[in-house]
Structure formats: structure tokens, C-alpha cells
Design an enzyme around this catalytic site. Structure first.
Site, PDB file in Angstrom:
ATOM      1  N   SER A 114     -16.363   0.934  -2.852  1.00 38.65           N
ATOM      2  CA  SER A 114     -16.047   0.453  -1.342  1.00 38.65           C
ATOM      3  C   SER A 114     -17.450   0.366  -0.535  1.00 38.65           C
ATOM      4  CB  SER A 114     -15.565   1.569  -0.472  1.00 38.65           C
ATOM      5  OG  SER A 114     -14.219   1.765  -1.212  1.00 38.65           O
TER       6      SER A 114
HETATM    7  N1  SAM Z   1     -14.046   5.746  -3.990  1.00 32.78           N
HETATM    8  C1  SAM Z   1     -14.134   4.839  -4.825  1.00 32.78           C
HETATM    9  C2  SAM Z   1     -15.673   4.336  -5.006  1.00 32.78           C
HETATM   10  O1  SAM Z   1     -16.556   4.904  -4.351  1.00 32.78           O
HETATM   11  O2  SAM Z   1     -15.871   3.949  -6.117  1.00 32.78           O
HETATM   12  C3  SAM Z   1     -13.506   3.599  -4.433  1.00 32.78           C
HETATM   13  C4  SAM Z   1     -12.340   3.234  -5.320  1.00 32.78           C
HETATM   14  S1  SAM Z   1     -11.422   1.900  -5.312  1.00 32.78           S
HETATM   15  C5  SAM Z   1     -11.582   1.155  -3.551  1.00 32.78           C
HETATM   16  C6  SAM Z   1      -9.714   2.357  -5.318  1.00 32.78           C
HETATM   17  C7  SAM Z   1      -9.282   3.000  -6.642  1.00 32.78           C
HETATM   18  O3  SAM Z   1      -8.190   3.473  -6.629  1.00 32.78           O
HETATM   19  C8  SAM Z   1      -9.428   2.160  -7.606  1.00 32.78           C
HETATM   20  O4  SAM Z   1     -10.333   2.892  -8.815  1.00 32.78           O
HETATM   21  C9  SAM Z   1      -8.059   2.108  -8.144  1.00 32.78           C
HETATM   22  O5  SAM Z   1      -8.034   2.111  -9.529  1.00 32.78           O
HETATM   23  C10 SAM Z   1      -7.472   3.544  -7.733  1.00 32.78           C
HETATM   24  N2  SAM Z   1      -6.151   3.719  -7.502  1.00 32.78           N
HETATM   25  C11 SAM Z   1      -4.833   2.804  -7.027  1.00 32.78           C
HETATM   26  N3  SAM Z   1      -3.937   3.445  -7.139  1.00 32.78           N
HETATM   27  C12 SAM Z   1      -4.139   4.672  -7.620  1.00 32.78           C
HETATM   28  C13 SAM Z   1      -3.161   5.728  -8.005  1.00 32.78           C
HETATM   29  N4  SAM Z   1      -1.801   5.606  -7.732  1.00 32.78           N
HETATM   30  N5  SAM Z   1      -3.987   7.092  -8.395  1.00 32.78           N
HETATM   31  C14 SAM Z   1      -5.162   7.167  -8.741  1.00 32.78           C
HETATM   32  N6  SAM Z   1      -5.899   6.080  -8.262  1.00 32.78           N
HETATM   33  C15 SAM Z   1      -5.334   4.877  -7.921  1.00 32.78           C
END
Ligand code: SAM
Length: 210
Positions: free
Chosen positions: A52
Site C-alpha cells: 500500500s
Molecule cells: N499490508 C500489506 C503490505 O504492506 O504490503 C498490503 C497488502 S495488499 C493491499 C492486501 C493483501 O490482502 C493481499 O496480499 C491479499 O492477498 C490479501 N488478502 C485478500 N483477501 C484475504 C483474505 N481473505 N485473507 C488474508 N489475506 C487476504
């Protein structure tokens, strides 16, 4: 980055700012993105997912109001960058990622940085009930509503931060539990990749970039 992207936009918690000074974002982006590591934007990390925008990570983290002694649950480990920031600010950090390749890469980097963190591959829309309740929960992907499972795992007095809306645009919500009452506050509009899973979006749609 801290001065230009965070302080000028109103991030003022000294501990949060210190964590951003300490954690090196370039360690968490893919090698071909290192030159853009401190850009004022999200960056692709593979599998259609993103690390992000720094300001968004700071805004969500500051909204949790961490003092240092908390047990925190993060849903969406992604690159592991926000996980590292949370490790600087809380006592125990639990993080769930649904995509094994991202979770493995994050685990490796976090270990190399020396962070002691609990990581799991699974559907984070259901939380991580074994270690509940949590004083703070942050969801780094956008869902249609706040999952009931996460609300159940939020401690009395605790805060949950999550983007809620449709697949394309969301509102960043802060929920504070006080007994059975849930107080909601909006921090404004945002755009996140979808939270997939039982209490998120179904897994059939296309991935969108944040
Ligand atoms: N906080 C992260 C960073 O600093 O890189 C940003 C992560 S990205 C915007 C959102 C993440 O949520 C993705 O890696 C995606 O695979 C994960 N995600 C989506 N649905 C999910 C779920 N049900 N359980 C766990 N992770 C999930």
C-alpha cells in the site's frame, strides 16, 4: 518520505513516525521496484497484489492508537511492510495472508529483519480465533462489510480499521468496541484490492490493483 508524505498530511503520532523512519520499505518491494520504493503510491508485489501507499499504511496504523502493549491482528500480510511497522509498535503481531507465495516471501524478509511475528496462510476474513481477543485489528484489503468474525475477535475497548465498500472504491472505517456497542468513524475514501474469502468477496472475480 516521512516529512513530505506523512507529516504534511497530518500523521502526528511520534511512535508511528519513528517506525516509518526505521523500517526500510525497499526491503519489502520486488527487486525491480527498489528505485520506486519511497514513491507516494502503492506498488505491485506480484499475484495482482500491492504494497500500500506509505500514507495509507500510516493512516491505518495511527488509527489503531497503539501504545506498545497490544496484541494486534493484521489481515493481508502482502509484502510484510505493514507487519514490520506493527511489530515496531505493539507487543504481539498476528498476520494472515491467503496467498502462500506472498506469505512465504514476507515470512523470509520479516525473519531476516529479526521480527518475531506469527504468520498464517488462510482466509483472514474469518480472523485468527485461536489467539483472540485482539486489542487492534487492521484489514489491508477492502470488503463489502466488516466480517462478523473479526468483530467477535475484537477486545472490549479495541479498535478495528478496514476499508469497506464495493470492489472499486471504499471508505476507511475505524470501529471502536465498547461493550456490545460499536462506534464507527470514517477516515475518508480509499481504494484497496479485494478482501476475498467467506466473509469477504467471493474468489471468482478479477483482481484489481489498489
Ligand atoms: N499490508 C500489506 C503490505 O504492506 O504490503 C498490503 C497488502 S495488499 C493491499 C492486501 C493483501 O490482502 C493481499 O496480499 C491479499 O492477498 C490479501 N488478502 C485478500 N483477501 C484475504 C483474505 N481473505 N485473507 C488474508 N489475506 C487476504
Amino acid at each position: 518520505m516521512v516529512q513530505e508524505q506523512l507529516i504534511t498530511r497530518g500523521i502526528h503520532d511520534g511512535r508511528v513516525l519513528e517506525a516509518f523512519r526505521k523500517v526500510k520499505r525497499e526491503l519489502f518491494v520486488p527487486e525491480n521496484m527498489v528505485g520506486s520504493a519511497y514513491d507516494d503510491s502503492p506498488l505491485p508485489i506480484g499475484e495482482g497484489q500491492t504494497i500500500s501507499q506509505p500514507y495509507m499504511v500510516a493512516l491505518m496504523t495511527e488509527a489503531l492508537g497503539l501504545k506498545g502493549g497490544e496484541k494486534v491482528l493484521e489481515i493481508g500480510t502482502g509484502s510484510g511492510y505493514q507487519t514490520a511497522i506493527l511489530c515496531e509498535l505493539a507487543r504481539d503481531v498476528y498476520s494472515v495472508e491467503r496467498l502462500p507465495t506472498l506469505a512465504e516471501r514476507a515470512r523470509k524478509i520479516l525473519e531476516e529483519c529479526g521480527y518475531r511475528v506469527h504468520l498464517k496462510v488462510g482466509d483472514g476474513s474469518l480472523g485468527w480465533p485461536e489467539f483472540a481477543p485482539y486489542e487492534a485489528i487492521v484489514v489491508t484489503a477492502g470488503g463489502p462489510k466488516i466480517p462478523e468474525s473479526l468483530l467477535r475477535q475484537l477486545k472490549d475497548g479495541g479498535r478495528l480499521v478496514m476499508p469497506v465498500g464495493d470492489r472499486f472504491i471504499q471508505e476507511l472505517l475505524v470501529v471502536t468496541r465498547s461493550g456490545q456497542r460499536l462506534e464507527k468513524q470514517s477516515l475518508g475514501g480509499c481504494k484497496f484490492v479485494p478482501l476475498k474469502g467467506k466473509e469477504g468477496w467471493d474468489s471468482t472475480g478479477e483482481e484489481e490493483y489498489q
